[in-house]
Design an enzyme around this catalytic site. Structure first.
Site, PDB file in Angstrom:
ATOM      1  N   LYS A  10      -6.764  -5.018  -2.843  1.00 29.93           N
ATOM      2  CA  LYS A  10      -7.507  -5.463  -1.665  1.00 29.93           C
ATOM      3  C   LYS A  10      -8.565  -4.435  -1.293  1.00 29.93           C
ATOM      4  O   LYS A  10      -8.415  -3.253  -1.610  1.00 29.93           O
ATOM      5  CB  LYS A  10      -6.544  -5.707  -0.498  1.00 29.93           C
ATOM      6  CG  LYS A  10      -5.750  -4.480  -0.131  1.00 29.93           C
ATOM      7  CD  LYS A  10      -4.556  -4.849   0.693  1.00 29.93           C
ATOM      8  CE  LYS A  10      -4.522  -4.186   2.031  1.00 29.93           C
ATOM      9  NZ  LYS A  10      -5.180  -2.942   2.256  1.00 29.93           N
ATOM     10  N   ASP A  20       0.798  -1.238   0.000  1.00 35.82           N
ATOM     11  CA  ASP A  20       0.000   0.000   0.000  1.00 35.82           C
ATOM     12  C   ASP A  20       0.830   1.288   0.000  1.00 35.82           C
ATOM     13  O   ASP A  20       0.559   2.208   0.789  1.00 35.82           O
ATOM     14  CB  ASP A  20      -0.973  -0.001   1.194  1.00 35.82           C
ATOM     15  CG  ASP A  20      -1.960  -1.160   1.151  1.00 35.82           C
ATOM     16  OD1 ASP A  20      -1.864  -1.991   0.229  1.00 35.82           O
ATOM     17  OD2 ASP A  20      -2.817  -1.240   2.044  1.00 35.82           O
ATOM     18  N   CYS A  53      -2.487  -3.172   7.647  1.00 33.89           N
ATOM     19  CA  CYS A  53      -2.177  -4.080   6.542  1.00 33.89           C
ATOM     20  C   CYS A  53      -0.970  -4.970   6.812  1.00 33.89           C
ATOM     21  O   CYS A  53      -0.977  -6.156   6.488  1.00 33.89           O
ATOM     22  CB  CYS A  53      -1.982  -3.299   5.250  1.00 33.89           C
ATOM     23  SG  CYS A  53      -2.021  -4.385   3.840  1.00 33.89           S
ATOM     24  N   HIS A  77     -10.564   0.605  -3.103  1.00 37.44           N
ATOM     25  CA  HIS A  77     -11.968   0.577  -2.693  1.00 37.44           C
ATOM     26  C   HIS A  77     -12.917   1.193  -3.724  1.00 37.44           C
ATOM     27  O   HIS A  77     -12.601   2.259  -4.284  1.00 37.44           O
ATOM     28  CB  HIS A  77     -12.154   1.378  -1.395  1.00 37.44           C
ATOM     29  CG  HIS A  77     -11.341   0.885  -0.231  1.00 37.44           C
ATOM     30  ND1 HIS A  77     -11.382  -0.412   0.204  1.00 37.44           N
ATOM     31  CD2 HIS A  77     -10.496   1.544   0.608  1.00 37.44           C
ATOM     32  CE1 HIS A  77     -10.589  -0.535   1.267  1.00 37.44           C
ATOM     33  NE2 HIS A  77     -10.029   0.633   1.526  1.00 37.44           N
ATOM     34  N   ASP A 110      -4.473  -0.821  -1.732  1.00 37.04           N
ATOM     35  CA  ASP A 110      -5.797  -0.686  -1.154  1.00 37.04           C
ATOM     36  C   ASP A 110      -6.646  -0.098  -2.280  1.00 37.04           C
ATOM     37  O   ASP A 110      -6.239   0.887  -2.918  1.00 37.04           O
ATOM     38  CB  ASP A 110      -5.707   0.272   0.052  1.00 37.04           C
ATOM     39  CG  ASP A 110      -6.751   0.008   1.112  1.00 37.04           C
ATOM     40  OD1 ASP A 110      -7.166  -1.158   1.289  1.00 37.04           O
ATOM     41  OD2 ASP A 110      -7.155   0.982   1.795  1.00 37.04           O
ATOM     42  N   HIS A 127     -10.664   6.982   1.148  1.00 32.75           N
ATOM     43  CA  HIS A 127      -9.261   6.849   0.739  1.00 32.75           C
ATOM     44  C   HIS A 127      -9.136   5.745  -0.304  1.00 32.75           C
ATOM     45  O   HIS A 127      -9.943   4.820  -0.335  1.00 32.75           O
ATOM     46  CB  HIS A 127      -8.374   6.510   1.955  1.00 32.75           C
ATOM     47  CG  HIS A 127      -8.690   5.163   2.551  1.00 32.75           C
ATOM     48  ND1 HIS A 127      -9.723   4.962   3.424  1.00 32.75           N
ATOM     49  CD2 HIS A 127      -8.130   3.934   2.360  1.00 32.75           C
ATOM     50  CE1 HIS A 127      -9.779   3.681   3.769  1.00 32.75           C
ATOM     51  NE2 HIS A 127      -8.822   3.024   3.129  1.00 32.75           N
TER      52      HIS A 127
HETATM   53  C1  VGL Z   1      -5.303   0.210   5.670  1.00 35.15           C
HETATM   54  C2  VGL Z   1      -6.660   1.492   6.977  1.00 35.15           C
HETATM   55  C3  VGL Z   1      -7.624   1.506   5.990  1.00 35.15           C
HETATM   56  C4  VGL Z   1      -4.009  -0.498   5.496  1.00 35.15           C
HETATM   57  C5  VGL Z   1      -6.245   0.195   4.678  1.00 35.15           C
HETATM   58  O1  VGL Z   1      -3.796  -1.053   4.406  1.00 35.15           O
HETATM   59  O2  VGL Z   1      -3.190  -0.512   6.427  1.00 35.15           O
HETATM   60  N1  VGL Z   1      -5.514   0.847   6.818  1.00 35.15           N
HETATM   61  N2  VGL Z   1      -7.406   0.852   4.853  1.00 35.15           N
HETATM   62 ZN    ZN Z   2      -8.637   0.965   3.150  1.00 39.87          ZN
END
Ligand code: VGL
Ligand code: ZN
Length: 220
Positions: A106, A8, A151, A48, A46, A81
């Site tokens: 993910k 990420d 993560c 979404h 990440d 995000h």
């Molecule tokens: C994550 C918070 C929200 C991460 C992803 O990948 O660490 N943390 N989404």
């Molecule tokens: Zn996230």
């Protein structure tokens, strides 16, 4: 075989981003330094959809940081995000991507969050990363990236469960630390599950040493 998984390293997790991880930018030089020592370099993102249930805005009356019950687990509500294909979801531009063989997404299912790069938080959806690593003959995985307490921790624990030898590169990770002790709790949990914690210099030294041993063995 060893694989480096860069977790990420995206614009929204960098300072100034939508879900900035404090000092998250400091891990990019570590990622770039480590890559030449690995046969296989992979990355996660990440990723979404805009209507994801992990976003506070999708729950009337809720704010980022609130926690709700979802699928029998506690869901932390986040600011919007890493919405798929937006600027914030891109790799940060100073990350070297020349060696990245494959990228795993993910958090793509709007109904369930996914901290781990292997499975979602409900362990229903598989990103394909575990199977890919096995197919490539990987036995040792090295994780670095953001964030240590989400993560990285979830990915490391899943990887141990899947039977991989796992090393987390500590100077290549930074925590969100919603609570001041989250980072140390994550390291404690990972270590007790059998995850190795090393610095990037220790990892590089060990890889160089094993290369010398292998060459000596081949020379007879
Ligand atoms: C994550 C918070 C929200 C991460 C992803 O990948 O660490 N943390 N989404
Ligand atoms: Zn996230």
């Amino acid at each position: 075989m060893r694989a480096l998984i860069m977790v990420d390293l995206q614009v929204d997790f960098m300072p100034g981003g939508a879900l900035a991880v404090p000092n998250g930018n400091e891990v990019i030089p570590v990622a770039n330094k480590l890559q030449p020592y690995f046969d296989l370099v992979l990355a996660s993102q990440d990723w979404h959809p805009f209507n994801h249930t992990c976003f506070a805005v999708n729950h009337p009356g809720k704010s980022p940081g609130d926690v709700i019950e979802m699928h029998g687990t506690q869901q932390i509500l986040w600011p919007v995000h890493c919405v798929e294909s937006t600027l914030g979801s891109r790799f940060t531009s100073n990350l070297n991507r020349d060696k990245v063989m494959k990228v795993f997404h993910k958090g793509t299912d709007s109904k369930v969050d996914s901290y781990s790069a292997f499975f979602d938080n409900a362990h229903l959806r598989d990103t394909g990363l575990g199977k890919y690593l096995r197919k490539q003959g990987v036995s040792e995985i090295y994780l670095m990236g953001l964030a240590t307490d989400y993560c990285i921790q979830y990915s490391a624990l899943d990887a141990v469960d899947l039977g991989f030898s796992v090393c987390v590169v500590s100077d290549g990770c930074r925590p969100i630390n919603r609570n001041a002790e989250d980072e140390s709790a994550a390291y404690r949990k990972m270590e007790s599950a059998g995850v190795h914690i090393s610095t990037s210099d220790e990892v590089i030294r060990a890889i160089k040493r094993s290369g010398i041993r292998r060459a000596a063995a081949q020379a007879g």
